[in-house]
Motif scaffolding. Structure first.
Motif, PDB file in Angstrom:
ATOM      1  N   LEU A  18       1.801  10.466  -1.634  1.00 35.90           N
ATOM      2  CA  LEU A  18       2.847   9.522  -1.204  1.00 35.90           C
ATOM      3  C   LEU A  18       4.117   9.672  -2.048  1.00 35.90           C
ATOM      4  N   ALA A  19       3.934   9.845  -3.375  1.00 36.95           N
ATOM      5  CA  ALA A  19       5.104   9.925  -4.260  1.00 36.95           C
ATOM      6  C   ALA A  19       5.976  11.119  -3.898  1.00 36.95           C
ATOM      7  N   ARG A  21       6.055  12.572  -0.810  1.00 35.48           N
ATOM      8  CA  ARG A  21       6.637  12.316   0.521  1.00 35.48           C
ATOM      9  C   ARG A  21       7.830  11.365   0.429  1.00 35.48           C
ATOM     10  N   MET A  22       7.719  10.433  -0.504  1.00 37.50           N
ATOM     11  CA  MET A  22       8.748   9.387  -0.588  1.00 37.50           C
ATOM     12  C   MET A  22       9.916   9.771  -1.497  1.00 37.50           C
ATOM     13  N   ARG A  23       9.957  11.029  -1.957  1.00 35.25           N
ATOM     14  CA  ARG A  23      11.081  11.412  -2.825  1.00 35.25           C
ATOM     15  C   ARG A  23      12.396  11.162  -2.089  1.00 35.25           C
ATOM     16  N   PRO A  24      13.304  10.380  -2.688  1.00 34.62           N
ATOM     17  CA  PRO A  24      14.550  10.048  -1.984  1.00 34.62           C
ATOM     18  C   PRO A  24      15.278  11.278  -1.470  1.00 34.62           C
ATOM     19  N   ARG A  25      15.800  11.183  -0.221  1.00 32.66           N
ATOM     20  CA  ARG A  25      16.491  12.304   0.389  1.00 32.66           C
ATOM     21  C   ARG A  25      17.997  12.191   0.235  1.00 32.66           C
ATOM     22  N   ASP A 183       8.253   2.601   5.595  1.00 35.78           N
ATOM     23  CA  ASP A 183       8.626   3.896   6.150  1.00 35.78           C
ATOM     24  C   ASP A 183       7.550   4.460   7.080  1.00 35.78           C
ATOM     25  N   LYS A 184       7.908   4.586   8.338  1.00 36.42           N
ATOM     26  CA  LYS A 184       6.916   5.016   9.345  1.00 36.42           C
ATOM     27  C   LYS A 184       6.643   6.515   9.265  1.00 36.42           C
ATOM     28  N   GLU A 185       7.684   7.261   8.883  1.00 31.82           N
ATOM     29  CA  GLU A 185       7.557   8.713   8.900  1.00 31.82           C
ATOM     30  C   GLU A 185       6.836   9.233   7.653  1.00 31.82           C
ATOM     31  N   ARG A 186       7.228   8.719   6.501  1.00 24.80           N
ATOM     32  CA  ARG A 186       6.706   9.287   5.253  1.00 24.80           C
ATOM     33  C   ARG A 186       5.712   8.369   4.558  1.00 24.80           C
ATOM     34  N   GLY A 187       5.792   7.073   4.845  1.00 26.36           N
ATOM     35  CA  GLY A 187       4.977   6.104   4.114  1.00 26.36           C
ATOM     36  C   GLY A 187       3.878   5.499   4.963  1.00 26.36           C
ATOM     37  N   SER A 206       2.678  -2.943 -14.666  1.00 25.24           N
ATOM     38  CA  SER A 206       1.736  -2.085 -15.396  1.00 25.24           C
ATOM     39  C   SER A 206       1.977  -0.595 -15.221  1.00 25.24           C
ATOM     40  N   CYS A 207       2.897  -0.194 -14.347  1.00 23.93           N
ATOM     41  CA  CYS A 207       3.152   1.248 -14.236  1.00 23.93           C
ATOM     42  C   CYS A 207       4.116   1.698 -15.323  1.00 23.93           C
ATOM     43  N   ASP A 208       4.595   0.746 -16.135  1.00 27.69           N
ATOM     44  CA  ASP A 208       5.445   1.070 -17.281  1.00 27.69           C
ATOM     45  C   ASP A 208       6.719   1.812 -16.855  1.00 27.69           C
ATOM     46  N   GLY A 209       7.280   1.381 -15.729  1.00 33.45           N
ATOM     47  CA  GLY A 209       8.567   1.931 -15.288  1.00 33.45           C
ATOM     48  C   GLY A 209       8.477   3.276 -14.604  1.00 33.45           C
ATOM     49  N   ASP A 210       7.257   3.735 -14.300  1.00 38.80           N
ATOM     50  CA  ASP A 210       7.053   5.064 -13.718  1.00 38.80           C
ATOM     51  C   ASP A 210       6.729   4.911 -12.225  1.00 38.80           C
ATOM     52  N   ALA A 211       7.690   5.326 -11.364  1.00 43.78           N
ATOM     53  CA  ALA A 211       7.512   5.126  -9.911  1.00 43.78           C
ATOM     54  C   ALA A 211       6.346   5.945  -9.376  1.00 43.78           C
ATOM     55  N   ARG A 212       6.124   7.127  -9.986  1.00 42.29           N
ATOM     56  CA  ARG A 212       5.036   7.975  -9.490  1.00 42.29           C
ATOM     57  C   ARG A 212       3.694   7.274  -9.669  1.00 42.29           C
ATOM     58  N   VAL A 213       3.517   6.655 -10.838  1.00 43.10           N
ATOM     59  CA  VAL A 213       2.260   5.943 -11.126  1.00 43.10           C
ATOM     60  C   VAL A 213       2.076   4.791 -10.131  1.00 43.10           C
ATOM     61  N   ALA A 214       3.147   4.050  -9.863  1.00 44.91           N
ATOM     62  CA  ALA A 214       3.056   2.906  -8.958  1.00 44.91           C
ATOM     63  C   ALA A 214       2.732   3.373  -7.531  1.00 44.91           C
ATOM     64  N   LEU A 215       3.413   4.435  -7.096  1.00 50.33           N
ATOM     65  CA  LEU A 215       3.164   4.935  -5.733  1.00 50.33           C
ATOM     66  C   LEU A 215       1.746   5.496  -5.616  1.00 50.33           C
ATOM     67  N   ASN A 216       1.283   6.188  -6.658  1.00 49.38           N
ATOM     68  CA  ASN A 216      -0.093   6.699  -6.624  1.00 49.38           C
ATOM     69  C   ASN A 216      -1.095   5.555  -6.503  1.00 49.38           C
ATOM     70  N   ALA A 217      -0.851   4.476  -7.253  1.00 53.92           N
ATOM     71  CA  ALA A 217      -1.779   3.334  -7.224  1.00 53.92           C
ATOM     72  C   ALA A 217      -1.776   2.697  -5.825  1.00 53.92           C
ATOM     73  N   LEU A 218      -0.584   2.563  -5.252  1.00 50.11           N
ATOM     74  CA  LEU A 218      -0.492   1.986  -3.907  1.00 50.11           C
ATOM     75  C   LEU A 218      -1.270   2.854  -2.912  1.00 50.11           C
ATOM     76  N   GLU A 219      -1.078   4.159  -3.046  1.00 46.95           N
ATOM     77  CA  GLU A 219      -1.725   5.082  -2.113  1.00 46.95           C
ATOM     78  C   GLU A 219      -3.253   5.014  -2.235  1.00 46.95           C
ATOM     79  N   VAL A 220      -3.743   5.046  -3.483  1.00 46.22           N
ATOM     80  CA  VAL A 220      -5.196   4.972  -3.699  1.00 46.22           C
ATOM     81  C   VAL A 220      -5.732   3.674  -3.107  1.00 46.22           C
ATOM     82  N   GLY A 221      -5.048   2.567  -3.395  1.00 51.26           N
ATOM     83  CA  GLY A 221      -5.500   1.252  -2.919  1.00 51.26           C
ATOM     84  C   GLY A 221      -5.557   1.198  -1.401  1.00 51.26           C
ATOM     85  N   VAL A 222      -4.484   1.669  -0.742  1.00 50.81           N
ATOM     86  CA  VAL A 222      -4.424   1.592   0.730  1.00 50.81           C
ATOM     87  C   VAL A 222      -5.487   2.490   1.364  1.00 50.81           C
TER      88      VAL A 222
END
Ligand code: ADP
Length: 438
Positions: A18-19, A21-25, A183-187, A206-222
């Motif tokens: 997810l992280a 795919r979601m890299r800002p374009r 985001d329907k296309e990437r998220g 708890s991701c300590d300011g790291d978007a990759r960690v937060a997105l990974n956690a969201l992805e695993v959870g979902v």
């Protein structure tokens, strides 16, 4: 990892995390970092005017350094080449530079050479970059989580603009997560995910300011949660906690954060703040710092900052240090904490530390003084003939076990005890002695 220049179509494929795919374009999708990218800020102005010179992007992981480099390449329509300093070598570097020159000759197109983890290049590798970076092609964008002023050679620093990216705020992370849920296309926009405010808050914290960690956690959870009967996935606080597991601490034993944390730790003990000192101690232990390293610093602090204001501090610190050696973690956190609290709450004096440094300076800078004859070693045969030891007064033969005599040819004052704690007693005694007439 897909190449940054693979088409967005490829990157939206679900096989990528997810992280990725979601890299800002575009800059609109880039969240936070307003201090460098806000309207009127230097980096924003340089990008808008297509006046990008070499850049060093410095900041913790997952804050957008790679993303920013790829966005700049898009805007400036430059050819983008990415190198990772851990995996690369001088030959690859030379080849990339050569290719950049040929590209400019053939198609008048500049190259942005993005070097991730640039601090991993040694001095001579960094030097290879210099002549061409100075001429403006390739344009170097270096990314590093290390303070560039320590880890990069100064000619490279002075030819680059250095920008610091900050840890993303809780609100920034919440925004990034919400965007990926929409985001329907990437998220996950095509799935029904209901995320609790508390779960968002927790991930943001708890991701300590790291978007990759937060997105990974969201992805695993979902992806690991069964939808309810109506098809919705309820992303609760509990799920967030399970998904992120152990908090990623921005602390690496060989890095700046290591020195910054140990520095804050010592300063908190010196500054008599046991709570702050315990916090930094906990951070270091949690990050896996060697307890012996921490123990050694505690011992030094006990001597340097508490000194004779409470000599017991050195004893407690040394005991904690030795106990830590043989009990190890997790138990050694307790004696270490005891010593830390003792030192933080003890009266402070640095008189001994100042004294020895003053004496060392004298030794270094002025003529060394001779040992007075009466103090010289008189234990060997023949010493008497030289007059060594003659006239020496044995203190214990005198009243109060004290007698005035010359111990150094020129009088010096190095130790100036304070009026604090036990040192006050030392001072009173010493003052009395120093006042005794010859
Ligand atoms: P860095 O290079 O600083 O380690 P990246 O730029 O590779 O971080 O970011 C990793 C991922 O985190 C990106 O693919 C993106 O999904 C997300 N991300 C990071 N920073 C931002 C940001 N400022 N705005 C939006 N998404 C971000």
């Amino acid at each position: 990892m897909p190449d940054l220049f693979e088409s967005n179509k490829n990157i939206t494929e679900k096989k990528y995390p997810l992280a990725v795919r979601m890299r800002p374009r575009n800059f609109k999708e880039f969240i936070g970092q307003e201090h460098i990218l806000g309207e009127g800020k230097l980096l924003k102005r340089a990008i808008d005017a297509d006046r990008i010179t070499s850049l060093i992007l410095y900041g913790p992981p997952g804050t957008g350094k790679t993303t920013l480099a790829s966005l700049i390449a898009n805007v400036t329509k430059s050819y983008f080449q990415e190198i990772n300093a851990v995996l690369s070598n001088v030959q690859e570097l030379k080849d990339s530079i050569k290719a950049a020159k040929e590209r400019e000759r053939a198609s008048n197109k500049k190259t942005i050479l993005f070097i991730d983890e640039i601090h991993r290049f040694n001095k001579s590798q960094q030097d290879v970059l210099m002549p061409d970076v100075e001429k403006g092609n390739p344009v170097l964008i270096g990314a590093t989580a290390h303070n560039p002023f320590f880890s990069l050679v100064s000619p490279l620093i002075s030819r680059s603009m250095v920008f610091e990216l900050k840890k993303l705020s809780r609100e920034n992370i919440a925004q990034i997560l919400k965007n990926s849920l929409k985001d329907k296309e990437r998220g996950f926009g095509n799935m029904q995910v209901n995320i609790d405010e508390k779960a968002l808050e927790f991930l943001g914290e708890s991701c300590d300011g790291d978007a990759r960690v937060a997105l990974n956690a969201l992805e695993v959870g979902v992806l690991t949660t069964k939808p309810a009967k109506d098809g919705t996935i309820n992303f609760t606080l509990k799920l967030a906690e399970e998904s992120i597991q152990k908090k990623a601490i921005g602390y690496d034993r060989d890095e700046d954060a290591h020195y910054d944390t140990i520095s804050a730790f010592i300063k908190s003990m010196r500054g008599s703040d046991p709570d702050a000192a315990l916090y930094w101690l906990a951070k270091m232990l949690y990050a896996g710092e060697d307890p012996r390293f921490i123990g050694r610093r505690i011992v030094i602090c006990a001597s340097e900052d508490v000194g004779n204001a409470d000599p017991q501090a050195l004893v407690v610190a040394n005991a904690a240090f030795q106990i830590s050696e043989f009990v190890g973690m997790p138990e050694c956190r307790i004696p270490l904490a005891q010593a830390v609290c003792y030192i933080a709450c003890a009266p402070k004096s640095n008189a001994c530390y100042l004294g020895i440094d003053k004496a060392m300076k004298d030794i270094e800078e002025s003529r060394t003084m001779e040992v007075p004859k009466h103090l010289k070693d008189a234990s060997y045969s023949g010493a008497k003939k030289l007059g060594h030891g003659e006239g020496y007064k044995y203190s214990h033969d005198y009243k109060n076990h004290y007698v005035e005599q010359e111990y150094i040819p020129e009088k010096r004052i190095y130790y100036e005890p304070t009026d604090i704690g036990y040192e006050k007693k030392i001072k009173e005694y010493l003052d009395k002695l120093r006042k005794i007439p010859r």
